[in-house]
Scaffold this active site. Structure first.
Site, PDB file in Angstrom:
ATOM      1  N   ARG A 135      14.732 -19.344 -41.143  1.00 47.56           N
ATOM      2  CA  ARG A 135      14.034 -18.583 -40.259  1.00 47.56           C
ATOM      3  C   ARG A 135      12.447 -18.588 -40.966  1.00 47.56           C
ATOM      4  O   ARG A 135      11.294 -18.470 -40.415  1.00 47.56           O
ATOM      5  CB  ARG A 135      14.056 -17.177 -40.168  1.00 47.56           C
ATOM      6  CG  ARG A 135      15.308 -17.011 -39.039  1.00 47.56           C
ATOM      7  CD  ARG A 135      15.758 -15.722 -38.926  1.00 47.56           C
ATOM      8  NE  ARG A 135      16.368 -15.514 -37.693  1.00 47.56           N
ATOM      9  CZ  ARG A 135      17.204 -14.667 -37.060  1.00 47.56           C
ATOM     10  NH1 ARG A 135      16.901 -13.398 -37.932  1.00 47.56           N
ATOM     11  NH2 ARG A 135      17.562 -14.346 -35.987  1.00 47.56           N
ATOM     12  N   LYS A 157      32.735 -11.326 -26.323  1.00 48.84           N
ATOM     13  CA  LYS A 157      32.761 -10.439 -25.012  1.00 48.84           C
ATOM     14  C   LYS A 157      32.145 -11.246 -23.819  1.00 48.84           C
ATOM     15  O   LYS A 157      31.198 -11.769 -24.050  1.00 48.84           O
ATOM     16  CB  LYS A 157      32.429  -9.223 -25.037  1.00 48.84           C
ATOM     17  CG  LYS A 157      33.237  -8.411 -25.941  1.00 48.84           C
ATOM     18  CD  LYS A 157      32.848  -6.896 -26.156  1.00 48.84           C
ATOM     19  CE  LYS A 157      33.697  -5.940 -26.801  1.00 48.84           C
ATOM     20  NZ  LYS A 157      33.101  -4.541 -26.839  1.00 48.84           N
TER      21      LYS A 157
HETATM   22  P1  AMP Z   1      28.706 -12.995 -29.896  1.00 49.89           P
HETATM   23  O1  AMP Z   1      28.092 -12.288 -30.754  1.00 49.89           O
HETATM   24  O2  AMP Z   1      29.313 -12.249 -28.577  1.00 49.89           O
HETATM   25  O3  AMP Z   1      28.323 -14.170 -29.703  1.00 49.89           O
HETATM   26  O4  AMP Z   1      30.409 -13.082 -30.722  1.00 49.89           O
HETATM   27  C1  AMP Z   1      30.440 -13.682 -32.000  1.00 49.89           C
HETATM   28  C2  AMP Z   1      31.947 -13.220 -32.504  1.00 49.89           C
HETATM   29  O5  AMP Z   1      32.959 -13.510 -31.676  1.00 49.89           O
HETATM   30  C3  AMP Z   1      32.021 -13.762 -33.879  1.00 49.89           C
HETATM   31  O6  AMP Z   1      31.887 -12.900 -34.792  1.00 49.89           O
HETATM   32  C4  AMP Z   1      33.751 -14.208 -33.622  1.00 49.89           C
HETATM   33  O7  AMP Z   1      34.400 -13.641 -34.738  1.00 49.89           O
HETATM   34  C5  AMP Z   1      33.989 -13.381 -32.398  1.00 49.89           C
HETATM   35  N1  AMP Z   1      35.181 -13.991 -31.749  1.00 49.89           N
HETATM   36  C6  AMP Z   1      35.281 -15.524 -31.555  1.00 49.89           C
HETATM   37  N2  AMP Z   1      36.442 -15.505 -31.082  1.00 49.89           N
HETATM   38  C7  AMP Z   1      37.091 -14.391 -30.885  1.00 49.89           C
HETATM   39  C8  AMP Z   1      38.508 -14.003 -30.457  1.00 49.89           C
HETATM   40  N3  AMP Z   1      39.364 -15.023 -29.974  1.00 49.89           N
HETATM   41  N4  AMP Z   1      38.833 -12.875 -30.827  1.00 49.89           N
HETATM   42  C9  AMP Z   1      37.989 -11.955 -31.223  1.00 49.89           C
HETATM   43  N5  AMP Z   1      36.603 -12.279 -31.801  1.00 49.89           N
HETATM   44  C10 AMP Z   1      36.343 -13.407 -31.400  1.00 49.89           C
END
Ligand code: AMP
Length: 399
Positions: free
Chosen positions: A39, A201
């Site tokens: 960054r 999510k």
């Molecule tokens: P986001 O901020 O929505 O892009 O989410 C990123 C996070 O999703 C990361 O910290 C991952 O550890 C989590 N993640 C990815 N796959 C899974 C899963 N199968 N179960 C729980 N968390 C997940």
């Protein structure tokens, strides 16, 4: 896609005090060492431009979430040190971003000098977009440049409020490049255009999924959000992450995509863990055989192969969100394999910041991507087709 806002090269910086809002929110380890300075590096063209134009360059940023009080662990002092090395010139650091200390350092600076102000979020007025704080910041400058793409989706004093109090405002080169690349990729892609979406999510990315499904040729869904889609198809998903209030929507999105002849890919297998403890037993199962009481943590090897094949003929790939809990070694393979597949595809590759950028970096593939956004949440907002307050506050380009 051309950028509609006034940029730094449209304004006179000569002998002016130029306040540049940058995004120096870099990751620090427990000993306050910077673990990734991309960054900072990304803003160097704008900073050098202002130095070359004999401006007094005043940089301001936030770091972490100090919530309105000074916190030495979130000081920008280590950033000043790194910046000094990258610019190969002294960087004066002020212990407060407003008030007498900052004012006197700015007053005594010569054209071409560089100053970094202490963390903006040590003052509650920053995140409240407070008028008085905005005016105090603005008092330091003749010209304001917004170079902080990563914070452009926030209405804060240093991104929005300040524009009311300075005479001249414009965007920096990084801001322009981020917006042009992300918007241009979505609006004008070379086809086939593939979107890879993962992360925790569905709810956090629902608007991106909706906005992109109308524009892409293929969608690949991985990560925690895939389990909501898998459950919506009627499968057992054990204790995997799920949003039960999103099941109908997930089903609808899936059906609509198929009706629109968009190739919609979901994992066909996954790595499951018997518990969330680091020592838990793990195994690979197909999505038809996820055992009750187990957790889906990563895509499995068959999905890695499937997704790898699906991106092979892509000409444009946009990737946002990891395929699994990549922070833990046992569940990082799917995400790293995806990084290699994207890197090896003969395509224009765009990575949407945040966790995905970190995963690509850890997979050793950063250099192989065409563009890695410096903004996580901000990149998502743009991909949703949403209004960015930090951009809206800037004047339009003069021609
Ligand atoms: P986001 O901020 O929505 O892009 O989410 C990123 C996070 O999703 C990361 O910290 C991952 O550890 C989590 N993640 C990815 N796959 C899974 C899963 N199968 N179960 C729980 N968390 C997940």
């Amino acid at each position: 896609m051309s950028f509609s806002k006034q940029t730094i090269d449209h304004v006179d910086l000569h002998n002016k005090r130029v306040l540049i809002r940058v995004d120096f929110n870099v990751p620090l380890d427990d000993t306050c060492h910077i673990t990734d300075d991309s960054r900072i590096r990304a803003t160097l063209p704008t900073i050098n431009w202002a130095i070359d134009d004999d401006a007094v360059v005043i940089l301001c940023s936030h770091l972490g979430r100090p919530k309105g009080t000074a916190n030495p662990a979130l000081s920008l002092a280590p950033v000043a040190k790194r910046l000094q090395r990258l610019l190969n010139k002294p960087v004066a650091f002020t212990e407060d971003c407003i008030g007498p200390t900052a004012e006197s350092v700015v007053k005594n600076a010569q054209p071409g000098d560089v100053i970094l102000l202490e963390n903006l979020r040590f003052h509650p007025g920053e995140e409240k977009n407070d008028d008085q704080f905005s005016a105090q910041l603005a008092a330091l400058a003749d010209v304001y440049i917004n170079e902080a793409f990563g914070t452009a989706h926030r209405s804060h004093a240093s991104t929005v409020g300040i524009t009311k109090y300075v005479k001249v405002s414009a965007a920096g080169f990084l801001m322009k490049h981020e917006v042009e690349t992300l918007e241009g990729t979505v609006e004008n892609p070379v086809r086939p255009f593939v979107a890879i979406l993962g992360g925790a999510k569905v709810s956090g990315k629902i608007e991106v999924i909706k906005n992109l499904t109308g524009k892409v040729d293929k969608v690949i869904i991985g990560g925690g959000m895939a389990f909501t889609f898998i459950k919506a198809m009627g499968f057992e998903i054990g204790l995997s992450l799920v949003e039960n209030n999103m099941l109908d929507l997930a089903k609808k999105i899936h059906e609509q995509a198929i009706a629109q002849k968009i190739k919609f890919y979901l994992p066909v297998d996954c790595v499951v863990a018997a518990s969330l403890s680091p020592e838990a037993e793990t195994k690979i199962v197909t999505i038809q055989e996820i055992p009750p009481d187990w957790y889906g943590m990563d895509i499995g090897p068959a999905s890695v192969r499937l997704f790898g094949e699906a991106v092979q003929n892509a000409k444009t790939i946009l990737w946002n969100g990891p395929m699994g809990v990549f922070e833990r070694d046992a569940f990082s393979r799917g995400t790293y394999a995806m990084a290699h597949s994207v890197a090896n595809a003969y395509a224009y590759t765009v990575v949407g910041g945040g966790d995905t950028a970190l995963a690509v970096h850890r997979a050793g593939e950063s250099e192989s991507m065409d563009f890695i956004s410096t903004g996580g949440g901000a990149a998502l907002q743009l991909l949703e087709g949403n209004h960015m307050p930090g951009l809206a506050a800037l004047p339009d380009r003069p021609y």
